[in-house]
Every structure is written in structure tokens, then in C-alpha cells.
Design a protein around this motif. Structure first.
Motif, mmCIF file in Angstrom:
data_model
loop_
_atom_site.group_PDB
_atom_site.id
_atom_site.type_symbol
_atom_site.label_atom_id
_atom_site.label_comp_id
_atom_site.label_asym_id
_atom_site.label_seq_id
_atom_site.Cartn_x
_atom_site.Cartn_y
_atom_site.Cartn_z
ATOM 1 N N SER A 136 22.975 -7.462 -29.429
ATOM 2 C CA SER A 136 23.446 -6.575 -30.497
ATOM 3 C C SER A 136 23.085 -7.155 -31.861
ATOM 4 O O SER A 136 22.709 -6.409 -32.769
ATOM 5 N N LYS A 165 20.756 -5.143 -34.357
ATOM 6 C CA LYS A 165 21.343 -4.867 -35.662
ATOM 7 C C LYS A 165 20.408 -5.384 -36.763
ATOM 8 O O LYS A 165 20.216 -4.747 -37.795
ATOM 9 N N GLN A 178 29.894 -5.430 -36.182
ATOM 10 C CA GLN A 178 28.584 -5.124 -36.754
ATOM 11 C C GLN A 178 28.394 -3.628 -36.951
ATOM 12 O O GLN A 178 27.473 -3.196 -37.626
ATOM 13 N N PHE A 179 29.274 -2.830 -36.344
ATOM 14 C CA PHE A 179 29.050 -1.386 -36.368
ATOM 15 C C PHE A 179 30.133 -0.597 -37.086
ATOM 16 O O PHE A 179 30.043 0.618 -37.187
ATOM 17 N N THR A 180 31.169 -1.258 -37.579
ATOM 18 C CA THR A 180 32.183 -0.508 -38.317
ATOM 19 C C THR A 180 32.837 -1.374 -39.389
ATOM 20 O O THR A 180 32.942 -2.590 -39.240
#
Lengths: 252, 268
Positions: free
Chosen positions: B259, B263, B210-212
Motif C-alpha cells: 500500500s 500510494k 494513507q487513504f483518509t
């Protein structure tokens, strides 16, 4: 360049279970050819391309690709599939997708030259500014151009297009046609399409595929209509070279 | 917190958490992006047959689990690519057959199987040193393989058909990939057990992705996410005297939900 034969299909038959998809298909493609294959849905157009690429093994007949079997010969073929199904959130950017097209072999990393060619390919399709963009963050037309760059990055001698202009807006279509006229100086092109526009403006030869590669009255009628619509002279089918229909454009 | 480190079992547990997180960070990233979570589930459950075989032969079950899980990986890979049987059917069959074999083997072995539960649900607090060395070795194998075949495995995960066209030996690469999954399953069995392996293999990568959008960063991020969450789970299970494997999985699960929730709140 000598106009040598690069693809030869002899009496190809493909069945999916009991259903015949291709029957008795003979096709010869030469290095200078620009061939369009038209035909109805389910007529076996995509299957024919996959036979050339060695992705579908024919039940009958012989395939030669640059004088070799398809698994070997296909390294000289670029391929733009109709659909590429992939995960829209896949962690990869545009540049790395294009670089994939330049794959050489196991344990050999992409060289500086490969990267330079990938940049050039992105420039050709006018997508260089998107090189760092995640692949799912593109529109359909942009995606198509990225996959086109991926197909030309290994500098193929033949490129296969499967319905390249579906789902693309008219502006993009005309820039795609311009690209085609660029490509045809450098490589043979085989194009599977419904798009009569591309056939009339660019293509030199046309074939019809509906399980068999052939022509019948209705298609001739269609081609006569093509003639009136696009003022493109038609050379009627001669035996022996069954896919020669439209007259070859004058070489400049 | 520091004083618990004086116990050898605690130091071993922390080592196991790190080693397991390395395997599941790297392989889990591929498992999640190639969407073969359930193939991995099948392989991990089939590995239970190998555990049972270990009991029957009187040797360390981890050693027999390695060939067993690799064989089941090959089984799923070969059957599913032949196209006569659906992939999910093949998974279901091997999943059940592997577990059944395990139970049969254990039933046939003499005496009582005292730490059977630890192979099913994990027991990070009782990992012996020998198993730690095995985990380290398997981690090295996994890292080397991914390092050598990074571009093939990535291309295969992204677009299998095109990979084949450009000359990647997709079939052998796919089998190699499933073998990597099998090896990671073995690494993870000691920590969370065959039944909960799938959590450690998917959740750290699912959180991190979710972050990269960079695969290398995804792997590294998954490794650290895995380490932090397993250690938190380990500490909670120790402090509250709860089953370690289940606690670790619940910590992973809560982190995943949190998360995803945050997100969702973040502007994209």
C-alpha cells in the motif's frame, strides 16, 4: 464594564532544576488591559504565560486567575501558543480543530451553538473557506489563524498571545493587527512579542521581562528610540505601576 | 474454502480474527496517530508476566494478563509523566521486567507448559470459546469507552497542552487511553501472541491512514483492513500449514509495503 483585576501574580518564582526562570514577578492585569511583554530569548516570557494558564506550577508565590486558581480560572482564557507541535498527517480537519477550543466538560458533546461559534470564529480569522481542509495542508500563517480561531471560540475574557507574528508575512501581520483592535474591545489581551510594530500600533502598556519583570537603563533607551521611531509619547516609569510605560491612547 | 467452516476451530478462528480486528482498528488508530507504538509494545510484552502468573496460579492466563497489562500501562503512564525518567526508558524497563517475571513464574509452576508458545506467537486456530467471550466483552468495553470519550481522546492525541488549557483532564485521559491499549493487547494475545501484538495494533491503522483524513473513517477502515488481512493470513497458514501468528503478521507487513508503494505512485 468595571475595570476589575482579572489576573494577579504575587512574588512568583519558577526554577527549572537549578536555573531560575522567573524571580519575584508581580503582575496585575485588569479587564481593560492590553499589555505587551517584551524581553530576550530565555527571559521567561512563555513560562510566565504558562504560569497564568496553570501549565507551569510556580515554586514560589501566588497566582489568581479571575479570583480562582489557574486550573479553574483558565476556562476564561484563550491561548495562542508560539508553537503547536502536532502530527501534520493527523486525521482532523480545520473545523474540528477549532471546535476543540469550545470544549466544555466530560460527556458533553459539542452543541449546535458551539458549532455556530466555531464557524463565526473561522469567519473572524477569514479561514471559513478552509473548514474542511486537513490541518496539515495549510501554510504557517493559515495555521496560525486557525489556532487563533481555536483560542477565541470559547469567547474568553482574556487572551494570551505568545509571539503571534513570528513567521507570518507582512500582509498577514497587518490583518492580525486589525484583528487585535477588534479583540481589545471585547477582552483583555496579553501579548508576548519581539515585534515592535505590534507594540507601537496597538499596545497600551508594556513590560519587560528578563527573569524579573523590570526596567533598566538599556530598555529605557530602547523605549526612547521607540518614541522617536513611532512618535508615540512615553510616560516614564512610575513606581507602583511598573509596567505603565507608553501613554494610554485616548479613549474614543 | 467454505468446507473448512464446518470445523468449530475454524469458526472460532474467524470470530477471533473479527474481534481482534475491531479492537485493533479502534485503539490502533489512536496508537498510530498519537505515536505511542512503542508504549504499546512495552505494555504487550509486560503482559507476558500476567500470562506466567496464570500458569503459576493454575488459572486461565488471559484472566491474569488483564490486571497485569493494565498495571504496566499505569506504570508506564505514571513514570513517564513524572518527567524524572524518560518515557522510552520506562518502556524498556517494564518491557524487560514483565517478560522476565513471566519466565520466572512459568519456571516456578509445576509441570510443563505445553501451550506457552501460543501465548508468545499466537495460535488463532486453538482459541477456546471462553476466550472468545472474553474478547467480545473487552471489545464492548473498548467501543463504549471510545464512544464516550471520543472528543477528549482525540484532542489529547492532537495537542496535549491545549487540551489541558481547555479543561480536559489530560492525565486521567492519558491513563485511560493506555488502559485501552492494555485491553486490546489482551484481546490480541490469542491471535498473534505478545511478541507480534504490535503488528496487529499498528499495521491496519498505518495502511488505512494513507487513504483518509477522517478519524472515524480511519477506525472503520482499519477494522475492515484488519479483518481481511487476518483472514487471508489465517487461510494461508491453514492451506500451507504454517504458524498462524507469524503468517498473519507477514501478510499484514506485505500489505503495508504494497500500500505504501502504490500510494507513492498515486498522484496526491
Amino acid at each position: 464594564m468595571i475595570n476589575e483585576e482579572i489576573i494577579s501574580l504575587k512574588n512568583i518564582g519558577v526554577r527549572f532544576g537549578d536555573i531560575p526562570v522567573l524571580e519575584g514577578v508581580n503582575l496585575s492585569i485588569k479587564q481593560n488591559d492590553f499589555l505587551a511583554i517584551i524581553g530576550p530569548n530565555g527571559g521567561g516570557k512563555t513560562t510566565l504565560l504558562k504560569v497564568i494558564l496553570g501549565l507551569v506550577k510556580p515554586d514560589e508565590g501566588e497566582v489568581r486567575v479571575f479570583g480562582e486558581n489557574p486550573e479553574k480560572g483558565r476556562r476564561l482564557i484563550g491561548y495562542l501558543p508560539q508553537h503547536t507541535s502536532f502530527d501534520l498527517n493527523f486525521p482532523i480537519n480545520v473545523f474540528d480543530v477549532v471546535l476543540m477550543g469550545g470544549y466544555k466538560r466530560l460527556l458533553k458533546n459539542y452543541s449546535k451553538k458551539d458549532k455556530k461559534i466555531a464557524v463565526d470564529a473561522l469567519k473572524t480569522v477569514e479561514m471559513l473557506e478552509f473548514r474542511d481542509r486537513q490541518i496539515g495542508r495549510l501554510s504557517g500563517g493559515q495555521l496560525q489563524r486557525v489556532f487563533l480561531a481555536r483560542a477565541i471560540v470559547k469567547e474568553p475574557r482574556l487572551i494570551l498571545f505568545d509571539e503571534p507574528t513570528t513567521g507570518i508575512d507582512p500582509k498577514m501581520q497587518s490583518s492580525f493587527y486589525n484583528l487585535l483592535s477588534e479583540f481589545k474591545k471585547r477582552m483583555a489581551i496579553v501579548l508576548v512579542t519581539h515585534d515592535i510594530g505590534v507594540v507601537s500600533t496597538q499596545v497600551e502598556e508594556i513590560a519587560c521581562l528578563n527573569r524579573r519583570l523590570f526596567y533598566h537603563g538599556a530598555v529605557e533607551e530602547g523605549l526612547k528610540r521607540l518614541e522617536t521611531t513611532y512618535e508615540c509619547p512615553i510616560e516614564l516609569i512610575a513606581h507602583g505601576i511598573p509596567h505603565r510605560v507608553l501613554e494610554r491612547h485616548e479613549k474614543k | 474454502m467454505m468446507e473448512i467452516l464446518q470445523y468449530e476451530f475454524m469458526r472460532n478462528a474467524l470470530m477471533a480474527a473479527v474481534l481482534a480486528s475491531v479492537a485493533c482498528g479502534i485503539v490502533g488508530a489512536y496508537v498510530v496517530i498519537k505515536r505511542i507504538v512503542f508504549i504499546s509494545g512495552g505494555i504487550s510484552h509486560a503482559a507476558f508476566g500476567g500470562i506466567g502468573l496464570g500458569y503459576l496460579l493454575g488459572i486461565n492466563p488471559i484472566l491474569t494478563a488483564i490486571p497485569f497489562s493494565i498495571l504496566s500501562a499505569f506504570g508506564i503512564g505514571v513514570i513517564s509523566k513524572q518527567g524524572r525518567v524518560n518515557e522510552d526508558t520506562a518502556i524498556g524497563v517494564l518491557w524487560a521486567v514483565g517478560m522476565a517475571l513471566g519466565i520466572l513464574f512459568i519456571g516456578l509452576s509445576p509441570g510443563y507448559a505445553p501451550d506457552l508458545f501460543s501465548y508468545l506467537f499466537g495460535s488463532i486456530l486453538t482459541v477456546p470459546s471462553f476466550d472468545l467471550w472474553m474478547m467480545l466483552l473487552l471489545d464492548v468495553v473498548i467501543i463504549l469507552t471510545v464512544f464516550l470519550f471520543y472528543k477528549e481522546l482525540t484532542a489529547l492525541s492532537f495537542d496535549e497542552e491545549f487540551s489541558e488549557v481547555v479543561g480536559i483532564p489530560t492525565r486521567s485521559m492519558y491513563l485511560l487511553f493506555l488502559c485501552l491499549v492494555a485491553l486490546s493487547v489482551v484481546v490480541l494475545i490469542r491471535v498473534v501472541g505478545v511478541i507480534l501484538v504490535i503488528a496487529l495494533l499498528t499495521i491496519p491503522a498505518a495502511i488505512s491512514r494513507q487513504f483518509t483524513y477522517n478519524l472515524r473513517r480511519l477506525m472503520i477502515l482499519s477494522i475492515f483492513t484488519g479483518i481481511i488481512l487476518t483472514v487471508v493470513g489465517l487461510w494461508l497458514s491453514y492451506a500451507l500449514n504454517l504458524a498462524s501468528g507469524a503468517t498473519i503478521v507477514l501478510v499484514l507487513g506485505s500489505a503495508f509495503f504494497m500500500s505504501s508503494f502504490f500510494k507513492g505512485l498515486m498522484p496526491t
